[in-house]
Design a protein around this motif. Sequence first.
Motif, PDB file in Angstrom:
ATOM      1  N   SER A  87       7.207  38.021  39.431  1.00  0.00           N
ATOM      2  CA  SER A  87       7.703  37.802  38.074  1.00  0.00           C
ATOM      3  C   SER A  87       6.852  36.785  37.323  1.00  0.00           C
ATOM      4  CB  SER A  87       9.152  37.324  38.105  1.00  0.00           C
ATOM      5  OG  SER A  87      10.005  38.329  38.613  1.00  0.00           O
ATOM      6  N   ILE A  88       6.886  36.882  36.023  1.00  0.00           N
ATOM      7  CA  ILE A  88       6.122  35.966  35.177  1.00  0.00           C
ATOM      8  C   ILE A  88       6.575  34.528  35.420  1.00  0.00           C
ATOM      9  CG2 ILE A  88       7.701  36.213  33.199  1.00  0.00           C
ATOM     10  CD1 ILE A  88       5.162  36.163  31.410  1.00  0.00           C
ATOM     11  N   PRO A  89       5.648  33.591  35.621  1.00  0.00           N
ATOM     12  CA  PRO A  89       6.008  32.218  36.023  1.00  0.00           C
ATOM     13  C   PRO A  89       6.295  31.290  34.841  1.00  0.00           C
ATOM     14  CG  PRO A  89       3.640  32.446  36.102  1.00  0.00           C
ATOM     15  CD  PRO A  89       4.189  33.803  35.678  1.00  0.00           C
ATOM     16  N   ILE A  90       7.134  31.732  33.931  1.00  0.00           N
ATOM     17  CA  ILE A  90       7.583  30.864  32.848  1.00  0.00           C
ATOM     18  C   ILE A  90       9.102  30.829  32.893  1.00  0.00           C
ATOM     19  CG2 ILE A  90       5.572  31.254  31.382  1.00  0.00           C
ATOM     20  CD1 ILE A  90       7.202  33.274  29.780  1.00  0.00           C
ATOM     21  N   ASP A  91       9.693  29.760  32.389  1.00  0.00           N
ATOM     22  CA  ASP A  91      11.146  29.665  32.493  1.00  0.00           C
ATOM     23  C   ASP A  91      11.819  30.526  31.418  1.00  0.00           C
ATOM     24  OD1 ASP A  91      11.253  28.175  30.071  1.00  0.00           O
ATOM     25  OD2 ASP A  91      11.037  26.287  31.160  1.00  0.00           O
ATOM     26  N   ASP A  92      13.128  30.695  31.575  1.00  0.00           N
ATOM     27  CA  ASP A  92      13.885  31.577  30.687  1.00  0.00           C
ATOM     28  C   ASP A  92      13.792  31.134  29.233  1.00  0.00           C
ATOM     29  OD1 ASP A  92      14.583  33.047  32.876  1.00  0.00           O
ATOM     30  OD2 ASP A  92      16.638  32.285  33.016  1.00  0.00           O
ATOM     31  N   TYR A  93      13.758  29.837  29.004  1.00  0.00           N
ATOM     32  CA  TYR A  93      13.702  29.312  27.636  1.00  0.00           C
ATOM     33  C   TYR A  93      12.466  29.831  26.903  1.00  0.00           C
ATOM     34  CZ  TYR A  93      12.861  25.877  23.921  1.00  0.00           C
ATOM     35  OH  TYR A  93      12.587  25.269  22.719  1.00  0.00           O
ATOM     36  N   ILE A  94      11.308  29.767  27.559  1.00  0.00           N
ATOM     37  CA  ILE A  94      10.064  30.230  26.940  1.00  0.00           C
ATOM     38  C   ILE A  94      10.094  31.741  26.748  1.00  0.00           C
ATOM     39  CG2 ILE A  94       7.558  30.387  27.180  1.00  0.00           C
ATOM     40  CD1 ILE A  94       8.602  27.560  26.586  1.00  0.00           C
ATOM     41  N   TYR A  95      10.567  32.458  27.752  1.00  0.00           N
ATOM     42  CA  TYR A  95      10.624  33.920  27.654  1.00  0.00           C
ATOM     43  C   TYR A  95      11.496  34.337  26.476  1.00  0.00           C
ATOM     44  CZ  TYR A  95      10.484  38.732  29.402  1.00  0.00           C
ATOM     45  OH  TYR A  95      10.268  40.094  29.538  1.00  0.00           O
ATOM     46  N   GLU A  96      12.615  33.646  26.313  1.00  0.00           N
ATOM     47  CA  GLU A  96      13.537  33.984  25.225  1.00  0.00           C
ATOM     48  C   GLU A  96      12.973  33.617  23.858  1.00  0.00           C
ATOM     49  OE1 GLU A  96      17.030  32.093  26.687  1.00  0.00           O
ATOM     50  OE2 GLU A  96      17.217  33.566  28.319  1.00  0.00           O
ATOM     51  N   LEU A  97      12.121  32.584  23.786  1.00  0.00           N
ATOM     52  CA  LEU A  97      11.433  32.279  22.530  1.00  0.00           C
ATOM     53  C   LEU A  97      10.503  33.428  22.135  1.00  0.00           C
ATOM     54  CD1 LEU A  97      10.385  28.513  22.895  1.00  0.00           C
ATOM     55  CD2 LEU A  97      12.268  29.454  21.536  1.00  0.00           C
ATOM     56  N   LEU A  98       9.775  33.948  23.110  1.00  0.00           N
ATOM     57  CA  LEU A  98       8.875  35.067  22.848  1.00  0.00           C
ATOM     58  C   LEU A  98       9.663  36.304  22.424  1.00  0.00           C
ATOM     59  CD1 LEU A  98       6.458  34.635  25.889  1.00  0.00           C
ATOM     60  CD2 LEU A  98       6.032  33.973  23.514  1.00  0.00           C
ATOM     61  N   GLU A  99      10.782  36.528  23.090  1.00  0.00           N
ATOM     62  CA  GLU A  99      11.626  37.667  22.743  1.00  0.00           C
ATOM     63  C   GLU A  99      12.185  37.519  21.324  1.00  0.00           C
ATOM     64  OE1 GLU A  99      15.531  40.056  24.504  1.00  0.00           O
ATOM     65  OE2 GLU A  99      14.892  38.163  25.409  1.00  0.00           O
ATOM     66  N   ARG A 100      12.583  36.298  20.963  1.00  0.00           N
ATOM     67  CA  ARG A 100      13.074  36.046  19.601  1.00  0.00           C
ATOM     68  C   ARG A 100      12.011  36.373  18.560  1.00  0.00           C
ATOM     69  NH1 ARG A 100      14.926  30.082  19.242  1.00  0.00           N
ATOM     70  NH2 ARG A 100      14.588  30.529  17.022  1.00  0.00           N
TER      71      ARG A 100
END
Length: 207
Positions: free
Chosen positions: A153-166
């Motif tokens: 899995s991509i080694p970034i935390d959920d907070y960063i992933y959700e920023l990208l998704e936003r």
Amino acid sequence: MHIYAFGSICRGEVDLFSDIDLLAIVNGRNHSFNPKNYSIYTYARINELWEQGNPFAWHLFLESRLIYSSDSSDYLRNLREPNIYNSGLSDCKKFHEIFLSAKNSIEKSNLTEIFDLSSIFLAIRNFATCYTLHFNVKPDFSRNSARNLGVHSIPIDDYIYELLERARILCTRGLGEFLSNYEIGKAKQELNKIEFWMKEKISILTK
């Protein structure tokens, strides 16, 4: 004519940010469907995708439901399974290039930061989907595909992933709150880590 739903609604993963993906299969040009609401394909193009083992063909085969049929048949089911997907390496390299282009843009200018982060999310999601298809594991076409790869899995935390998704949802649907300068800065700090992850996965694909 055949109309299908596909994507999150068929996976049972609908949330407040989900849209309903609709496919219309038609003969030749057809102006009955608004391309803003439907993915519109001819029967000939669908057949080509099945022959190619294209990721979208696998997406439809695994995650679509018939809504309407003009002849009472289920066209996609009658096509049976698409051919084997064999372009994982080239597709992952393509999405890596899209990532690099957006990364280069966001590092040079702050004028298109949210758009660039949206492109980065698109590249990450599709990269991960192609990666799962290549290894013939359970394909993941969801927004969380890059987070569902277990040890890969991509080694970034959920907070960063959700920023990208936003950022992606903002650009494609105009929904949600704009990212603050602080949030954009936090996302940009993770880009090198994402690039390393992609390169590592590509090295695995070349073995």
